[in-house]
Design a protein around this motif. Structure first.
Motif, PDB file in Angstrom:
ATOM      1  N   ASP A 286       1.010  -1.262   0.008  1.00 29.68           N
ATOM      2  CA  ASP A 286      -0.105  -0.089  -0.056  1.00 29.68           C
ATOM      3  C   ASP A 286       0.971   1.246   0.131  1.00 29.68           C
ATOM      4  N   TRP A 287       1.135   1.739  -1.080  1.00 33.90           N
ATOM      5  CA  TRP A 287       2.360   2.871  -1.276  1.00 33.90           C
ATOM      6  C   TRP A 287       2.074   4.133  -0.568  1.00 33.90           C
ATOM      7  N   ALA A 288       0.666   4.426  -0.875  1.00 33.05           N
ATOM      8  CA  ALA A 288       0.436   5.573  -0.106  1.00 33.05           C
ATOM      9  C   ALA A 288       0.586   5.613   1.367  1.00 33.05           C
ATOM     10  N   ALA A 289       0.242   4.400   2.043  1.00 35.14           N
ATOM     11  CA  ALA A 289       0.226   4.100   3.525  1.00 35.14           C
ATOM     12  C   ALA A 289       1.845   4.179   4.018  1.00 35.14           C
ATOM     13  N   LEU A 290       2.623   3.597   2.976  1.00 32.85           N
ATOM     14  CA  LEU A 290       4.008   3.493   3.076  1.00 32.85           C
ATOM     15  C   LEU A 290       4.559   5.034   3.250  1.00 32.85           C
ATOM     16  N   VAL A 291       4.185   5.857   2.536  1.00 30.04           N
ATOM     17  CA  VAL A 291       4.565   7.366   2.407  1.00 30.04           C
ATOM     18  C   VAL A 291       4.339   7.990   3.918  1.00 30.04           C
ATOM     19  N   THR A 292       3.236   7.775   4.292  1.00 30.92           N
ATOM     20  CA  THR A 292       2.603   8.217   5.580  1.00 30.92           C
ATOM     21  C   THR A 292       3.417   7.720   6.678  1.00 30.92           C
ATOM     22  N   GLU A 293       3.660   6.371   6.677  1.00 33.45           N
ATOM     23  CA  GLU A 293       4.471   5.711   7.655  1.00 33.45           C
ATOM     24  C   GLU A 293       5.770   5.968   7.710  1.00 33.45           C
ATOM     25  N   ALA A 294       6.313   6.239   6.629  1.00 31.79           N
ATOM     26  CA  ALA A 294       7.954   6.738   6.759  1.00 31.79           C
ATOM     27  C   ALA A 294       7.878   8.215   7.196  1.00 31.79           C
TER      28      ALA A 294
END
Length: 204
Positions: free
Chosen positions: A14-22
């Motif tokens: 889930d790329w969008a979620a990975l941006v937020t998590e990072a």
């Protein structure tokens, strides 16, 4: 564990979620260093201060959101983002999270067929998300090094980004350190640091 979505039989990030998590994980880490740190010090291998590196990060992540939104074919967009140099570090870190939210929204809004220019490969939503993750975690390493602290990107963030942007780099074992080697931040004993590097943003 990193967010994934299931498409058919394959689990995809889930790329969008990975941006937020990072952004959330790195800014929380940096905020813990901020009160006692000298952010005018050079940030690791780049020839920038820790303050300037944070500003570069805001510029890059916002720029990826803009590219994915405008979808130019042959150039950068003309929007430039910067952080208030008079603001305390905690407020600047909030700016990084805001920039990440722009990229997150752009990735979620992008259609699978959307493409935008980048000098290291025209890319799609997942590609720009992976760029944002790499910028965020690698420059967090730079800042930490400048402040005298050891920090390695979390494997669950580095692994998907490596697989997407550095397809020729083995990443099954210690993806965080593999990403730092691929971007010239660290080297194995007896080896030289990678001097020239780029990722491959092309859609695969």
């Amino acid at each position: 564990m990193s967010p994934v979505t299931t498409t058919g039989t394959a689990a995809a990030p889930d790329w969008a979620a990975l941006v937020t998590e990072a952004a959330g994980r790195t800014t929380a880490f940096l905020d813990g260093l901020a009160p006692d740190a000298d952010w005018s010090r050079r940030a690791g291998r780049p020839e920038w201060s820790c303050h300037a590196t944070l500003d570069h990060l805001a510029l890059g992540v916002t720029g990826y959101a803009g590219l994915l939104t405008a979808r130019p074919r042959d150039r950068y967009i003309t929007l430039f983002a910067s952080l208030d140099p008079r603001a305390p570090v905690s407020a600047r870190l909030e700016g990084i999270r805001v920039a990440a939210s722009f990229l997150t929204a752009a990735v979620r809004a992008a259609a699978p067929e959307d493409r935008a220019w980048h000098p290291w490969g025209h890319s799609d939503g997942p590609g720009f998300a992976a760029m944002g993750v790499v910028e965020t975690v690698v420059h967090t390493h730079d800042i930490a090094a400048g402040l005298g602290v050891d920090w390695t990107p979390p494997d669950e963030l580095a692994g998907p980004a490596l697989a997407r942007l550095f397809p020729g780099v083995p990443h099954e074992d210690e993806p965080g350190r593999a990403l730092l080697r691929a971007t010239g931040r660290i080297a194995r004993p007896g080896e030289e640091h990678v001097a020239e590097w780029s990722w491959d943003g092309g859609v695969r």
